[in-house]
Design a protein around this motif. Structure first.
Motif, PDB file in Angstrom:
ATOM      1  N   LYS A 151       0.840  -1.208   0.000  1.00 17.21           N
ATOM      2  CA  LYS A 151       0.000   0.000   0.000  1.00 17.21           C
ATOM      3  C   LYS A 151       0.872   1.255   0.000  1.00 17.21           C
ATOM      4  N   PRO A 152       1.504   1.571  -1.146  1.00 14.49           N
ATOM      5  CA  PRO A 152       2.320   2.790  -1.196  1.00 14.49           C
ATOM      6  C   PRO A 152       1.439   4.038  -1.172  1.00 14.49           C
ATOM      7  N   SER A 153       2.032   5.157  -0.791  1.00 12.52           N
ATOM      8  CA  SER A 153       1.334   6.435  -0.922  1.00 12.52           C
ATOM      9  C   SER A 153       1.220   6.746  -2.405  1.00 12.52           C
ATOM     10  N   LYS A 154       0.082   7.292  -2.809  1.00 11.41           N
ATOM     11  CA  LYS A 154      -0.156   7.638  -4.210  1.00 11.41           C
ATOM     12  C   LYS A 154      -0.398   9.146  -4.288  1.00 11.41           C
ATOM     13  N   LEU A 155       0.556   9.859  -4.887  1.00  8.76           N
ATOM     14  CA  LEU A 155       0.431  11.311  -5.028  1.00  8.76           C
ATOM     15  C   LEU A 155       0.259  11.682  -6.494  1.00  8.76           C
ATOM     16  N   GLY A 156      -0.876  12.299  -6.805  1.00  9.74           N
ATOM     17  CA  GLY A 156      -1.046  12.875  -8.130  1.00  9.74           C
ATOM     18  C   GLY A 156      -0.127  14.083  -8.235  1.00  9.74           C
ATOM     19  N   PHE A 157       0.418  14.317  -9.431  1.00  6.99           N
ATOM     20  CA  PHE A 157       1.355  15.424  -9.612  1.00  6.99           C
ATOM     21  C   PHE A 157       0.964  16.159 -10.879  1.00  6.99           C
ATOM     22  N   CYS A 158       0.570  17.424 -10.723  1.00  6.66           N
ATOM     23  CA  CYS A 158       0.106  18.200 -11.875  1.00  6.66           C
ATOM     24  C   CYS A 158       0.140  19.680 -11.537  1.00  6.66           C
ATOM     25  N   TYR A 159      -0.219  20.504 -12.514  1.00  2.17           N
ATOM     26  CA  TYR A 159      -0.365  21.939 -12.292  1.00  2.17           C
ATOM     27  C   TYR A 159      -1.698  22.188 -11.580  1.00  2.17           C
ATOM     28  N   ALA A 160      -1.761  23.258 -10.809  1.00  5.68           N
ATOM     29  CA  ALA A 160      -2.978  23.565 -10.044  1.00  5.68           C
ATOM     30  C   ALA A 160      -4.208  23.705 -10.940  1.00  5.68           C
ATOM     31  N   PHE A 161      -4.032  24.244 -12.135  1.00  5.19           N
ATOM     32  CA  PHE A 161      -5.194  24.423 -13.014  1.00  5.19           C
ATOM     33  C   PHE A 161      -5.723  23.091 -13.544  1.00  5.19           C
ATOM     34  N   GLN A 162      -5.019  21.989 -13.289  1.00  7.41           N
ATOM     35  CA  GLN A 162      -5.478  20.666 -13.716  1.00  7.41           C
ATOM     36  C   GLN A 162      -6.382  20.008 -12.666  1.00  7.41           C
ATOM     37  N   ARG A 163      -6.706  20.739 -11.615  1.00 13.94           N
ATOM     38  CA  ARG A 163      -7.642  20.251 -10.600  1.00 13.94           C
ATOM     39  C   ARG A 163      -9.053  20.640 -11.023  1.00 13.94           C
ATOM     40  N   THR A 164     -10.009  19.783 -10.723  1.00 15.71           N
ATOM     41  CA  THR A 164     -11.404  20.055 -11.050  1.00 15.71           C
ATOM     42  C   THR A 164     -12.287  19.439  -9.969  1.00 15.71           C
ATOM     43  N   ASP A 165     -13.533  19.857  -9.927  1.00 10.86           N
ATOM     44  CA  ASP A 165     -14.436  19.354  -8.886  1.00 10.86           C
ATOM     45  C   ASP A 165     -14.708  17.861  -9.030  1.00 10.86           C
ATOM     46  N   SER A 166     -15.041  17.438 -10.245  1.00  4.88           N
ATOM     47  CA  SER A 166     -15.347  16.013 -10.430  1.00  4.88           C
ATOM     48  C   SER A 166     -15.015  15.575 -11.851  1.00  4.88           C
ATOM     49  N   LEU A 167     -14.736  14.285 -11.958  1.00  6.34           N
ATOM     50  CA  LEU A 167     -14.437  13.647 -13.243  1.00  6.34           C
ATOM     51  C   LEU A 167     -15.231  12.348 -13.326  1.00  6.34           C
ATOM     52  N   PRO A 168     -15.563  11.918 -14.524  1.00  8.79           N
ATOM     53  CA  PRO A 168     -16.210  10.613 -14.629  1.00  8.79           C
ATOM     54  C   PRO A 168     -15.190   9.517 -14.296  1.00  8.79           C
ATOM     55  N   TYR A 169     -15.641   8.484 -13.613  1.00 11.84           N
ATOM     56  CA  TYR A 169     -14.755   7.364 -13.315  1.00 11.84           C
ATOM     57  C   TYR A 169     -15.546   6.064 -13.326  1.00 11.84           C
ATOM     58  N   ASP A 170     -14.813   4.976 -13.498  1.00 11.83           N
ATOM     59  CA  ASP A 170     -15.409   3.648 -13.551  1.00 11.83           C
ATOM     60  C   ASP A 170     -15.036   2.871 -12.295  1.00 11.83           C
ATOM     61  N   GLU A 171     -15.663   1.718 -12.109  1.00 12.24           N
ATOM     62  CA  GLU A 171     -15.428   0.929 -10.899  1.00 12.24           C
ATOM     63  C   GLU A 171     -13.983   0.459 -10.760  1.00 12.24           C
ATOM     64  N   TYR A 172     -13.249   0.351 -11.853  1.00 10.53           N
ATOM     65  CA  TYR A 172     -11.861  -0.111 -11.795  1.00 10.53           C
ATOM     66  C   TYR A 172     -10.864   1.034 -11.604  1.00 10.53           C
ATOM     67  N   ASP A 173     -11.313   2.286 -11.646  1.00  7.87           N
ATOM     68  CA  ASP A 173     -10.421   3.430 -11.458  1.00  7.87           C
ATOM     69  C   ASP A 173     -10.013   3.539  -9.992  1.00  7.87           C
ATOM     70  N   VAL A 174      -8.734   3.801  -9.763  1.00 11.11           N
ATOM     71  CA  VAL A 174      -8.182   3.899  -8.412  1.00 11.11           C
ATOM     72  C   VAL A 174      -7.777   5.348  -8.149  1.00 11.11           C
ATOM     73  N   PRO A 175      -8.347   5.973  -7.117  1.00 13.25           N
ATOM     74  CA  PRO A 175      -7.968   7.362  -6.832  1.00 13.25           C
ATOM     75  C   PRO A 175      -6.604   7.449  -6.154  1.00 13.25           C
ATOM     76  N   VAL A 176      -5.964   8.609  -6.295  1.00 11.41           N
ATOM     77  CA  VAL A 176      -4.727   8.879  -5.563  1.00 11.41           C
ATOM     78  C   VAL A 176      -5.099   9.339  -4.157  1.00 11.41           C
ATOM     79  N   ASP A 177      -4.114   9.317  -3.254  1.00 14.11           N
ATOM     80  CA  ASP A 177      -4.361   9.740  -1.876  1.00 14.11           C
ATOM     81  C   ASP A 177      -4.514  11.257  -1.773  1.00 14.11           C
ATOM     82  N   ARG A 178      -3.701  11.958  -2.533  1.00  8.16           N
ATOM     83  CA  ARG A 178      -3.828  13.409  -2.628  1.00  8.16           C
ATOM     84  C   ARG A 178      -3.061  13.891  -3.853  1.00  8.16           C
ATOM     85  N   VAL A 179      -3.282  15.167  -4.185  1.00 10.17           N
ATOM     86  CA  VAL A 179      -2.686  15.743  -5.384  1.00 10.17           C
ATOM     87  C   VAL A 179      -1.768  16.890  -4.977  1.00 10.17           C
ATOM     88  N   ILE A 180      -0.560  16.870  -5.552  1.00 14.57           N
ATOM     89  CA  ILE A 180       0.428  17.910  -5.283  1.00 14.57           C
ATOM     90  C   ILE A 180       0.551  18.769  -6.543  1.00 14.57           C
TER      91      ILE A 180
END
Length: 184
Positions: A151-180
């Motif tokens: 169970k490693p830590s999962k950090l999304g890494f992107c520019y701040a403008f790449q953040r959004t309120d919601s995105l479509p996802y499927d049952e097999y999609d795995v979220p990151v723990d947080r975004v930097i």
């Protein structure tokens, strides 16, 4: 919009950054990532290496290697839907590979058990408030996460403008723990 349409929108947004802004934002985001507790405590880091107009990970990789952290990069093969992880010992070991992405030279490949990593730096075109990501559509990272027993830590890494309120996802999609991003 469906995921295909969203990918186009987010790629256009990311491509619109000026080189000057990109350099500044890359520096801020890397500083923020390296200041996290997850990074500070990590010994074995799996990260992507940027290509095109993705957020830069090369400074992160260079500085991590200099600190003695172990860095692992993804290796993909045409027709295989799973990533392998290989250790990177030196930036000089990289050549242009599959999809035009820098990858270790064949003689430098050193595959490892993917359960060894304690931190995963995850790319994305966009990330939502729940940690779900919009990737390029191949599903490599979701398959990678579903294959893990660790169970490693999962950090999304992107520019701040790449953040959004919601995105479509499927049952097999795995979220990151947080975004930097470039904003603390």
């Amino acid at each position: 919009m469906d995921k295909k349409q969203l990918r186009k929108v987010w790629m256009e947004r990311r491509a619109s950054i000026t080189p000057e802004d990109r350099e500044r934002l890359d520096r801020l985001a890397t500083d923020n990532l390296m200041a996290t507790e997850e990074y500070q405590n990590a010994e074995h880091i799996f990260t992507f290496i940027n290509f095109g107009d993705e957020i830069d990970t090369q400074r992160l990789i260079r500085e991590s290697l200099a600190l003695g952290k172990k860095i692992y990069l993804p290796v993909t093969e045409k027709g295989v839907d799973r990533m392998k992880l290989t250790a990177l010992k030196d930036m000089d070991d990289l050549i242009v590979g599959h999809y035009g992405i820098l990858t270790p030279k064949p003689e430098a490949l050193d595959f490892i058990d993917h359960n060894l990593v304690d931190l995963v730096i995850v790319p994305g075109l966009a990330f939502d408030q729940e940690g779900y990501r919009l990737g390029y559509g191949a599903g490599y990272y979701d398959k990678f996460f579903s294959d893990l027993t660790a169970k490693p830590s999962k950090l999304g890494f992107c520019y701040a403008f790449q953040r959004t309120d919601s995105l479509p996802y499927d049952e097999y999609d795995v979220p990151v723990d947080r975004v930097i991003t470039d904003i603390p």
